[in-house]
Design an enzyme around this catalytic site. Structure first.
Site, PDB file in Angstrom:
ATOM      1  N   ARG A 129      15.027  10.755  84.031  1.00 23.52           N
ATOM      2  CA  ARG A 129      14.112  12.188  84.049  1.00 23.52           C
ATOM      3  C   ARG A 129      14.577  12.587  85.368  1.00 23.52           C
ATOM      4  O   ARG A 129      14.987  11.895  86.402  1.00 23.52           O
ATOM      5  CB  ARG A 129      12.199  11.318  84.772  1.00 23.52           C
ATOM      6  CG  ARG A 129      11.811  10.648  83.291  1.00 23.52           C
ATOM      7  CD  ARG A 129      10.466  10.803  83.471  1.00 23.52           C
ATOM      8  NE  ARG A 129       9.825  11.350  83.802  1.00 23.52           N
ATOM      9  CZ  ARG A 129       8.668  11.984  83.611  1.00 23.52           C
ATOM     10  NH1 ARG A 129       8.133  10.770  84.258  1.00 23.52           N
ATOM     11  NH2 ARG A 129       8.010  12.771  83.688  1.00 23.52           N
ATOM     12  N   GLN A 166      -2.780  11.119  81.717  1.00 23.24           N
ATOM     13  CA  GLN A 166      -2.576  10.574  82.934  1.00 23.24           C
ATOM     14  C   GLN A 166      -3.996  11.149  84.062  1.00 23.24           C
ATOM     15  O   GLN A 166      -4.687   9.742  83.868  1.00 23.24           O
ATOM     16  CB  GLN A 166      -1.529  11.583  83.882  1.00 23.24           C
ATOM     17  CG  GLN A 166       0.549  10.769  83.407  1.00 23.24           C
ATOM     18  CD  GLN A 166       0.282  12.540  82.541  1.00 23.24           C
ATOM     19  OE1 GLN A 166      -0.483  12.757  82.327  1.00 23.24           O
ATOM     20  NE2 GLN A 166       1.855  12.251  82.574  1.00 23.24           N
ATOM     21  N   ASP A 199       6.264  15.609  93.384  1.00 22.66           N
ATOM     22  CA  ASP A 199       7.006  14.474  92.763  1.00 22.66           C
ATOM     23  C   ASP A 199       8.296  15.116  93.322  1.00 22.66           C
ATOM     24  O   ASP A 199       9.331  14.498  93.002  1.00 22.66           O
ATOM     25  CB  ASP A 199       6.995  15.333  90.858  1.00 22.66           C
ATOM     26  CG  ASP A 199       6.523  14.379  90.003  1.00 22.66           C
ATOM     27  OD1 ASP A 199       5.336  15.005  90.254  1.00 22.66           O
ATOM     28  OD2 ASP A 199       6.826  13.050  89.853  1.00 22.66           O
ATOM     29  N   ASN A 203       4.850  19.094  91.012  1.00 24.50           N
ATOM     30  CA  ASN A 203       4.170  17.750  90.193  1.00 24.50           C
ATOM     31  C   ASN A 203       3.507  18.427  89.341  1.00 24.50           C
ATOM     32  O   ASN A 203       3.528  19.644  88.761  1.00 24.50           O
ATOM     33  CB  ASN A 203       2.921  18.354  91.353  1.00 24.50           C
ATOM     34  CG  ASN A 203       1.492  17.525  91.273  1.00 24.50           C
ATOM     35  OD1 ASN A 203       2.141  15.647  91.933  1.00 24.50           O
ATOM     36  ND2 ASN A 203       0.262  17.440  90.689  1.00 24.50           N
ATOM     37  N   LYS A 204       2.980  17.578  88.239  1.00 21.42           N
ATOM     38  CA  LYS A 204       2.258  17.906  87.037  1.00 21.42           C
ATOM     39  C   LYS A 204       1.959  19.500  86.603  1.00 21.42           C
ATOM     40  O   LYS A 204       0.955  20.173  87.182  1.00 21.42           O
ATOM     41  CB  LYS A 204       1.137  16.794  86.695  1.00 21.42           C
ATOM     42  CG  LYS A 204       0.937  16.714  85.161  1.00 21.42           C
ATOM     43  CD  LYS A 204       1.609  16.783  84.289  1.00 21.42           C
ATOM     44  CE  LYS A 204       2.911  15.169  85.101  1.00 21.42           C
ATOM     45  NZ  LYS A 204       4.276  15.006  83.945  1.00 21.42           N
ATOM     46  N   ARG A 244       5.173   5.245  85.427  1.00 24.39           N
ATOM     47  CA  ARG A 244       5.375   7.151  85.695  1.00 24.39           C
ATOM     48  C   ARG A 244       4.781   7.151  87.291  1.00 24.39           C
ATOM     49  O   ARG A 244       4.546   6.116  87.920  1.00 24.39           O
ATOM     50  CB  ARG A 244       4.575   7.810  84.504  1.00 24.39           C
ATOM     51  CG  ARG A 244       3.674   7.375  84.165  1.00 24.39           C
ATOM     52  CD  ARG A 244       2.035   8.040  84.386  1.00 24.39           C
ATOM     53  NE  ARG A 244       2.350   8.451  85.157  1.00 24.39           N
ATOM     54  CZ  ARG A 244       1.594   8.739  86.479  1.00 24.39           C
ATOM     55  NH1 ARG A 244       0.396   6.629  86.619  1.00 24.39           N
ATOM     56  NH2 ARG A 244       1.513   9.681  87.129  1.00 24.39           N
ATOM     57  N   GLY A 245       4.646   8.132  87.125  1.00 25.37           N
ATOM     58  CA  GLY A 245       4.499   8.950  88.787  1.00 25.37           C
ATOM     59  C   GLY A 245       5.579   8.244  89.770  1.00 25.37           C
ATOM     60  O   GLY A 245       6.599   7.420  89.605  1.00 25.37           O
ATOM     61  N   ALA A 246       5.385   9.452  89.888  1.00 29.36           N
ATOM     62  CA  ALA A 246       7.074   9.506  91.362  1.00 29.36           C
ATOM     63  C   ALA A 246       8.027   8.408  92.281  1.00 29.36           C
ATOM     64  O   ALA A 246       8.277   7.444  92.103  1.00 29.36           O
ATOM     65  CB  ALA A 246       7.929  10.697  91.909  1.00 29.36           C
TER      66      ALA A 246
HETATM   67  O1  MRU Z   1       5.118  12.353  84.192  1.00 27.59           O
HETATM   68  P1  MRU Z   1       4.424  11.773  85.660  1.00 27.59           P
HETATM   69  O2  MRU Z   1       3.414  11.159  84.950  1.00 27.59           O
HETATM   70  O3  MRU Z   1       5.291  10.604  85.824  1.00 27.59           O
HETATM   71  O4  MRU Z   1       3.513  12.913  86.598  1.00 27.59           O
HETATM   72  C1  MRU Z   1       3.108  12.201  87.381  1.00 27.59           C
HETATM   73  C2  MRU Z   1       3.046  13.090  88.457  1.00 27.59           C
HETATM   74  O5  MRU Z   1       2.892  14.608  88.590  1.00 27.59           O
HETATM   75  C3  MRU Z   1       2.551  12.867  90.131  1.00 27.59           C
HETATM   76  O6  MRU Z   1       0.955  13.390  90.708  1.00 27.59           O
HETATM   77  C4  MRU Z   1       3.570  12.690  91.021  1.00 27.59           C
HETATM   78  O7  MRU Z   1       4.578  12.179  90.337  1.00 27.59           O
HETATM   79  C5  MRU Z   1       2.724  11.762  92.562  1.00 27.59           C
HETATM   80  S1  MRU Z   1       2.617  10.352  91.982  1.00 27.59           S
HETATM   81  C6  MRU Z   1       2.384   9.709  93.285  1.00 27.59           C
END
Ligand code: MRU
Length: 366
Positions: A96, A203, A244, A254-255, A53-55
């Site tokens: 996603r 997270q 994201d 973002n999250k 996970r994470g963009a």
């Molecule tokens: O749902 P996730 O865990 O994939 O969400 C991740 C985030 O929101 C991060 O802050 C974002 O992807 C940046 S990662 C460098």
């Protein structure tokens, strides 16, 4: 003692054949387990279920997933392999919807496939794998450069608040928001990090706190609901988060919970910084209102750590579980990229920075 961290995601040649190898982040911090995905469907499942996970890490995994699809295909003509790439890209794109890095990476793989029609099948497979590995290596390099630019914004002794995980685990390594924090720590800036736990999937508590502890960076985990009162008490010097998707006007997805932090930061005049590579820019969208926001299952809210025997909501409770929110550009002091720091007005500043690099804002996506 710190555990050496393996790559977040990489290509692996195993006895059972080629695989996309990733850290299974659903098991952290309890266990550090590597999962080998031998078929495309396993890569898709890993992205959907947030094993990876994470963009930026999602983009890297998708690129490697396309390479896996062509390596595991028995097709003996390049035209058939191009169809395999198209079908794999379609499957991966459906995993996603919010992080644009996924679509950016898929577009790069598709474009390369279309430009490689003249190659024999084995060379075609090879160039696609090299491209995917290039995307991974490049992301690590870009994160380090984000750290170098962002560290200039961090004062000695700063208390920094972060949300979710924008660290090594969310990228090919080093991290974006945590890249800035790592760089500040490496320069002995004597920082301390407030880590939002980040409901519902934690997270922050599970992944960011784990990464910071590995590095020996002082940190304190807080409930998300404690962030505003810490700012009110003058205990937060700046906020640094990842992204994201960033639209042309500088709005940032973002999250979920990021927007609330930005609002509180504005109320208390705490600078709010976003750290992201140019692959997170989506210039095809004018504003954040156009960003597709992923809705996730009610189980993530109703059960802590998936403990279905121990629900925290009454059975059948109605649940709303968006995975992301949008922070308007006006609440953001700066966006830290690998080519420099974009400041207000963000739209013009981002356009200027991205013209320095061909990887920016390149794709349209769902
Ligand atoms: O749902 P996730 O865990 O994939 O969400 C991740 C985030 O929101 C991060 O802050 C974002 O992807 C940046 S990662 C460098």
């Amino acid at each position: 003692m710190a555990t050496a961290m393996p790559p977040t995601v990489c290509w692996a040649q195993t006895r059972a054949g080629p695989a996309v190898r990733l850290i299974d982040q659903t098991l952290l911090p309890g266990e550090l387990v590597l999962k080998d995905c031998y078929v495309l469907e396993e890569v898709c499942e890993a992205i959907k279920s947030l094993r990876v996970r994470g963009a930026p890490a999602i983009g890297c995994s998708a690129a490697l997933g396309v390479a896996l699809a062509v390596y595991t295909s028995g097709a003996d003509s390049t035209s058939e392999l191009i169809s395999v790439v198209e079908a794999a890209a379609e499957q991966l794109a459906a995993t996603r919807p919010t992080a644009v890095n996924l679509f950016w990476a898929l577009e790069r793989m598709r474009q390369l496939a279309q430009q490689s029609t003249d190659l024999p099948p084995e060379d075609f497979r090879q160039v696609l794998l090299e491209e995917a590995q290039g995307i991974v290596d490049d992301d690590l390099d870009r994160c380090r450069r984000i750290g170098q630019h962002g560290v200039e914004l961090i004062a000695k002794g700063a208390n920094i608040l972060t949300h979710c995980n924008a660290g090594a685990l969310a990228t090919a390594g080093y991290g974006t928001a945590l890249g800035v924090i790592r760089a500040a720590h490496q320069q002995s800036k004597d920082i301390h990090v407030w880590v939002d736990e980040t409901r519902p999937l934690l997270q922050g508590a599970r992944l960011t706190a784990w990464e910071l502890e590995q590095e020996g960076i002082p940190c304190t985990v807080i409930c998300d609901s404690a962030a505003a009162s810490l700012m009110q008490a003058g205990q937060v010097d700046c906020v640094v988060v990842g992204a994201d998707r960033i639209t042309a006007n500088g709005d940032v997805a973002n999250k979920i919970g990021t927007y609330a932090i930005a609002v509180a930061a504005a109320r208390h005049e705490v600078p709010f910084y976003v750290a992201a590579p140019l692959s997170t820019l989506d210039f095809s969208l004018a504003s954040g209102q156009e960003i597709p926001i992923e809705q996730r299952s009610s189980e993530e809210v109703c059960y802590l750590a998936g403990r279905v025997a121990d629900p925290i909501c009454p059975e059948g409770a109605d649940v709303y579980n968006p995975a992301f929110d949008v922070t308007p550009a006006e609440l953001i002091a700066a966006i830290i990229t690998e080519v420099g720091v974009a400041r207000q007005p963000l739209a013009a500043s981002l356009a200027g920075l991205s013209s320095e690099d061909s990887s920016a804002g390149c794709c349209s996506s769902s």
